[in-house]
Design an enzyme around this catalytic site. Structure first.
Site, PDB file in Angstrom:
ATOM      1  N   HIS A   1       0.840  -1.194   0.000  1.00  0.00           N
ATOM      2  CA  HIS A   1       0.000   0.000   0.000  1.00  0.00           C
ATOM      3  C   HIS A   1       0.880   1.250   0.000  1.00  0.00           C
ATOM      4  O   HIS A   1       2.114   1.166   0.019  1.00  0.00           O
ATOM      5  CB  HIS A   1      -0.988  -0.013   1.168  1.00  0.00           C
ATOM      6  CG  HIS A   1      -0.358  -0.134   2.531  1.00  0.00           C
ATOM      7  ND1 HIS A   1       0.435   0.844   3.076  1.00  0.00           N
ATOM      8  CD2 HIS A   1      -0.430  -1.125   3.456  1.00  0.00           C
ATOM      9  CE1 HIS A   1       0.839   0.481   4.278  1.00  0.00           C
ATOM     10  NE2 HIS A   1       0.338  -0.721   4.533  1.00  0.00           N
TER      11      HIS A   1
ATOM     12  N   HIS B   1       3.772   1.702   2.509  1.00  0.00           N
ATOM     13  CA  HIS B   1       5.013   0.995   2.201  1.00  0.00           C
ATOM     14  C   HIS B   1       5.865   1.815   1.222  1.00  0.00           C
ATOM     15  O   HIS B   1       7.092   1.839   1.333  1.00  0.00           O
ATOM     16  CB  HIS B   1       4.713  -0.372   1.574  1.00  0.00           C
ATOM     17  CG  HIS B   1       3.966  -1.300   2.473  1.00  0.00           C
ATOM     18  ND1 HIS B   1       2.826  -1.960   2.080  1.00  0.00           N
ATOM     19  CD2 HIS B   1       4.188  -1.677   3.758  1.00  0.00           C
ATOM     20  CE1 HIS B   1       2.380  -2.705   3.079  1.00  0.00           C
ATOM     21  NE2 HIS B   1       3.182  -2.559   4.097  1.00  0.00           N
TER      22      HIS B   1
ATOM     23  N   CYS C   1      -3.186  -7.720  21.179  1.00  0.00           N
ATOM     24  CA  CYS C   1      -3.820  -7.324  19.916  1.00  0.00           C
ATOM     25  C   CYS C   1      -3.210  -8.156  18.799  1.00  0.00           C
ATOM     26  O   CYS C   1      -2.009  -8.058  18.530  1.00  0.00           O
ATOM     27  CB  CYS C   1      -3.609  -5.836  19.628  1.00  0.00           C
ATOM     28  SG  CYS C   1      -4.227  -5.347  17.995  1.00  0.00           S
TER      29      CYS C   1
ATOM     30  N   CYS D   1      -1.856  -5.928  15.801  1.00  0.00           N
ATOM     31  CA  CYS D   1      -0.526  -5.341  16.042  1.00  0.00           C
ATOM     32  C   CYS D   1       0.510  -6.409  16.341  1.00  0.00           C
ATOM     33  O   CYS D   1       1.708  -6.128  16.327  1.00  0.00           O
ATOM     34  CB  CYS D   1      -0.577  -4.381  17.233  1.00  0.00           C
ATOM     35  SG  CYS D   1      -1.656  -2.961  17.033  1.00  0.00           S
TER      36      CYS D   1
ATOM     37  N   CYS E   1      -8.292  -1.754  20.285  1.00  0.00           N
ATOM     38  CA  CYS E   1      -7.130  -1.232  19.569  1.00  0.00           C
ATOM     39  C   CYS E   1      -7.545  -0.085  18.651  1.00  0.00           C
ATOM     40  O   CYS E   1      -8.409  -0.265  17.777  1.00  0.00           O
ATOM     41  CB  CYS E   1      -6.481  -2.344  18.750  1.00  0.00           C
ATOM     42  SG  CYS E   1      -5.135  -1.744  17.687  1.00  0.00           S
TER      43      CYS E   1
ATOM     44  N   HIS F   1      -6.784  -0.954  14.804  1.00  0.00           N
ATOM     45  CA  HIS F   1      -7.501  -2.039  14.134  1.00  0.00           C
ATOM     46  C   HIS F   1      -8.986  -2.100  14.480  1.00  0.00           C
ATOM     47  O   HIS F   1      -9.722  -2.902  13.903  1.00  0.00           O
ATOM     48  CB  HIS F   1      -6.830  -3.383  14.464  1.00  0.00           C
ATOM     49  CG  HIS F   1      -5.430  -3.479  13.956  1.00  0.00           C
ATOM     50  ND1 HIS F   1      -4.337  -3.157  14.722  1.00  0.00           N
ATOM     51  CD2 HIS F   1      -4.948  -3.830  12.734  1.00  0.00           C
ATOM     52  CE1 HIS F   1      -3.242  -3.320  13.998  1.00  0.00           C
ATOM     53  NE2 HIS F   1      -3.575  -3.713  12.797  1.00  0.00           N
TER      54      HIS F   1
ATOM     55  N   LYS G   1      -7.618   8.455   7.814  1.00  0.00           N
ATOM     56  CA  LYS G   1      -6.688   7.336   7.694  1.00  0.00           C
ATOM     57  C   LYS G   1      -7.268   6.316   6.721  1.00  0.00           C
ATOM     58  O   LYS G   1      -8.460   6.023   6.749  1.00  0.00           O
ATOM     59  CB  LYS G   1      -6.468   6.688   9.064  1.00  0.00           C
ATOM     60  CG  LYS G   1      -5.363   5.639   9.045  1.00  0.00           C
ATOM     61  CD  LYS G   1      -5.090   5.080  10.431  1.00  0.00           C
ATOM     62  CE  LYS G   1      -4.030   3.992  10.364  1.00  0.00           C
ATOM     63  NZ  LYS G   1      -3.771   3.392  11.688  1.00  0.00           N
TER      64      LYS G   1
ATOM     65  N   LYS H   1      -9.571  -0.313   4.694  1.00  0.00           N
ATOM     66  CA  LYS H   1     -10.378  -1.133   3.793  1.00  0.00           C
ATOM     67  C   LYS H   1     -11.855  -1.051   4.153  1.00  0.00           C
ATOM     68  O   LYS H   1     -12.726  -1.029   3.276  1.00  0.00           O
ATOM     69  CB  LYS H   1      -9.910  -2.586   3.851  1.00  0.00           C
ATOM     70  CG  LYS H   1      -8.554  -2.824   3.203  1.00  0.00           C
ATOM     71  CD  LYS H   1      -8.162  -4.290   3.281  1.00  0.00           C
ATOM     72  CE  LYS H   1      -6.780  -4.526   2.675  1.00  0.00           C
ATOM     73  NZ  LYS H   1      -6.365  -5.940   2.805  1.00  0.00           N
TER      74      LYS H   1
END
Length: 492
Positions: free
Chosen positions: A39, A42, A145, A148, A164, A167, A314, A317
């Protein structure tokens, strides 16, 4: 272990910065999990590290740039099952996706590591053995988590109301027996290194964050029971335990150099490790503890970038606002991609991506400022039979200072100001009027100076836009200057 030597940095401009190799430099990127596709986040690790690596080579350094994939852990194992694949095949497939993505970005890496490489696994186990004086066994009863892949303290659990924030999933309650790394053995050494900038954390405000976190940093779990985690590096001399992903993954920075089989002092400590802000705590606390535990020095710089947001949010998906980097690459090509994310995404802070911003930067800056400049100047030279120049470039001290401080966004803007200055000079000096008036001596002087200026821009652009820099060099250092058949950046 795979070690791919890819010095694909090519430019004709001779840089008269230093005649000899200044030093050996090692630059690291955070290796991504292979439980998904590459993504935009990266891309920032790769682009920032690549720009710095190219700059270091340009000033005369011998550089190794590491990239790779992190392939162990429950997330990878679960994703493989969901895709009805063996975990080995799934890891291979997604590792190949990342390697392809890295090459699409023209990242000048020298070393590619997979944490499933047998050499890496064996070296990790030896690192574990070296850490044994700082490892103890204890029962863990608390929160975890899976997203993570880390345990959280009760304080963090309470602050996040049991969920979290990254997530959006509740923490799991776990009770299990694990091995722990005694962080308390290294806290004072780590604190001193951070405070004295022996391990410099950039940007500066992140340094203060890490010092606060270090105060409360607990000893960390570095293993999981095999019944909870089967896909990972086996703990030496204990068949019931598997190495926790962070110890496995973090060690890649030195195992790829050959540690502990080989002396790595030529390249370690790393000049810089480029990482996202979400994993800084592991690189500023856990990683230094591992290094100190095996008697190695700490990295010189931890360079931390923020998130890339989509319209201020942020990317997620579930929200449906994830930007596919391949789509962006396909829209206008590699250097347009590199231009936007290296110039308009701050090297240290969160930044926003919208298609409107991308299109504006492409049309108004790349196409108008640079593409049009190259086309106009080449056409003027062709019409007036001005030959290309042999060019001995030198790097501007202000530019070098910014690059040495990892202020790549500011360094890129510094170069772009020179692009705009050259456009202004053409408009003010009006070489077409000199040609019309028959003032050939003044015309040749003006055009030669403009060529020199553009070749100097090309030199300074080369860490950011290597392909474009080479094209400019090819045009204006050839005996016969020919305008590009099509503009470097056709307007959309």
């Amino acid at each position: 272990m795979h070690a791919v030597i890819r010095f694909n940095y090519v430019i004709r401009l001779k840089v008269w910065y230093n005649e000899s190799i200044m030093s050996k430099v090692y630059i690291c990127t955070a290796i991504p999990y292979v439980n998904g596709s590459p993504h935009i986040g990266h891309a920032m690790d790769y682009l920032l590290s690549d720009a710095h690596a190219r700059y270091c080579r340009m000033r005369g350094d011998e550089v190794r740039l590491q990239v790779g994939t992190d392939e162990h852990g429950n997330k990878v194992f679960s994703s493989a099952k969901k895709n009805d694949m063996t975990v080995e095949a799934y890891a291979q497939q997604n590792s190949d996706k990342f390697r392809s993505f890295i090459e699409k970005l023209d990242i000048s890496y020298t070393d590619f590591i997979r944490t499933t490489d047998l050499d890496h696994v064996r070296r990790c186990q030896e690192i574990w053995r070296q850490l044994k004086p700082h490892i103890y066994s204890a029962e863990y009863d608390g929160w975890y988590c899976e997203g993570c892949e880390r345990f959280v303290t009760q304080k963090e659990y309470d602050e996040n109301s049991g969920c979290c924030p990254d997530h959006q999933k509740p923490y799991q309650k776990l009770t299990e027996k694990n091995y722990y790394l005694r962080i308390s053995d290294f806290k004072e050494h780590i604190r001193t290194a951070i405070e004295k900038n022996e391990m410099r954390i950039l940007p500066e405000f992140r340094k203060q964050e890490m010092l606060r976190l270090l105060d409360d940093a607990p000893d960390i779990s570095i293993s999981r029971p095999r019944g909870q985690l089967s896909w990972g590096v086996p703990v030496p001399d204990d068949d019931d335990q598997v190495m926790y992903v962070w110890v496995d993954a973090l060690s890649n920075y030195i195992t790829v150099l050959g540690y502990p089989d080989q002396d790595i002092s030529d390249y370690w400590p790393a000049e810089a490790q480029f990482i996202g802000k979400d994993i800084l705590r592991f690189h500023a606390i856990t990683w230094p503890a591992i290094l100190l535990g095996v008697g190695l020095p700490l990295p010189k710089h931890l360079v931390t970038h923020g998130y890339i947001l989509a319209d201020g949010q942020k990317m997620s998906k579930s929200v449906g606002n994830v930007v596919d980097p391949i789509e962006v690459l396909n829209k206008h090509g590699l250097d347009a991609f590199r231009y936007y994310f290296l110039r308009h995404v701050d090297a240290f802070a969160d930044a926003d991506f919208t298609w409107e911003k991308f299109e504006n930067s492409y049309n108004n800056e790349l196409a108008n400022d640079l593409g049009n400049l190259v086309q106009r100047l080449a056409t003027l030279c062709r019409k007036n039979q001005i030959s290309g120049l042999s060019y001995k470039g030198s790097l501007d001290p202000e530019y070098c200072k910014l690059m040495d401080e990892f202020e790549s966004t500011k360094a890129f803007s510094f170069v772009w100001q020179r692009v705009q200055d050259l456009n202004k000079q053409i408009d003010e000096q009006k070489p077409w009027e000199l040609a019309k008036a028959g003032d050939t001596i003044k015309l040749e002087q003006v055009l030669s100076n403009l060529i020199q200026g553009l070749l100097n821009v090309s030199l300074h652009l080369s860490p950011f836009l290597p392909d474009t820099a080479k094209k400019i060099s090819d045009i204006f250092t050839n005996q016969e200057i020919l305008p590009p058949a099509t503009p470097l950046f056709p307007k959309s």
